[in-house]
Design a protein around this motif. Sequence first.
Motif: not given
Length: 124
Positions: A38-39, A94-95, A117-124
């Motif tokens: 991940x980046x 990324x795999x 790549x696939x974007x992962x976004x985690x909100x608080x």
Amino acid sequence: QVQLVESGGGSVQAGGSLRLSCAVSGYTYSRDCMGWFRQAPGKEREGVVVIDSDGSTSYADSVKGRFTISKDNAKNTLYLQMNSLKPEDTAMYYCAAEGPFGITWYRGCQFEYWGQGTQVTVSS
């Protein structure tokens, strides 16, 4: 021609879960290491987890106990189940697959092939 195609990213709230998939083609899938990296914006790419040809796994400390890697050899698909997500997990994921000309080493594996790549976004 080796192709790795990720899917399953998205936006979730902290504490939620996502399952990433990586469809693999043109690769002798079952014989070598595969992994997830991940980046995050402004940061270097980091290894998340690798899985060996015999199913042995090695996780980064930051995800241990929350993420689980698996693979389905019949479907040529690699998975990453991500639970208890935190805002700091936000990144492009990324795999990757091992190859003799790879320049990225992680946990003893030499990664040559990468997905988009696939974007992962985690909100608080």
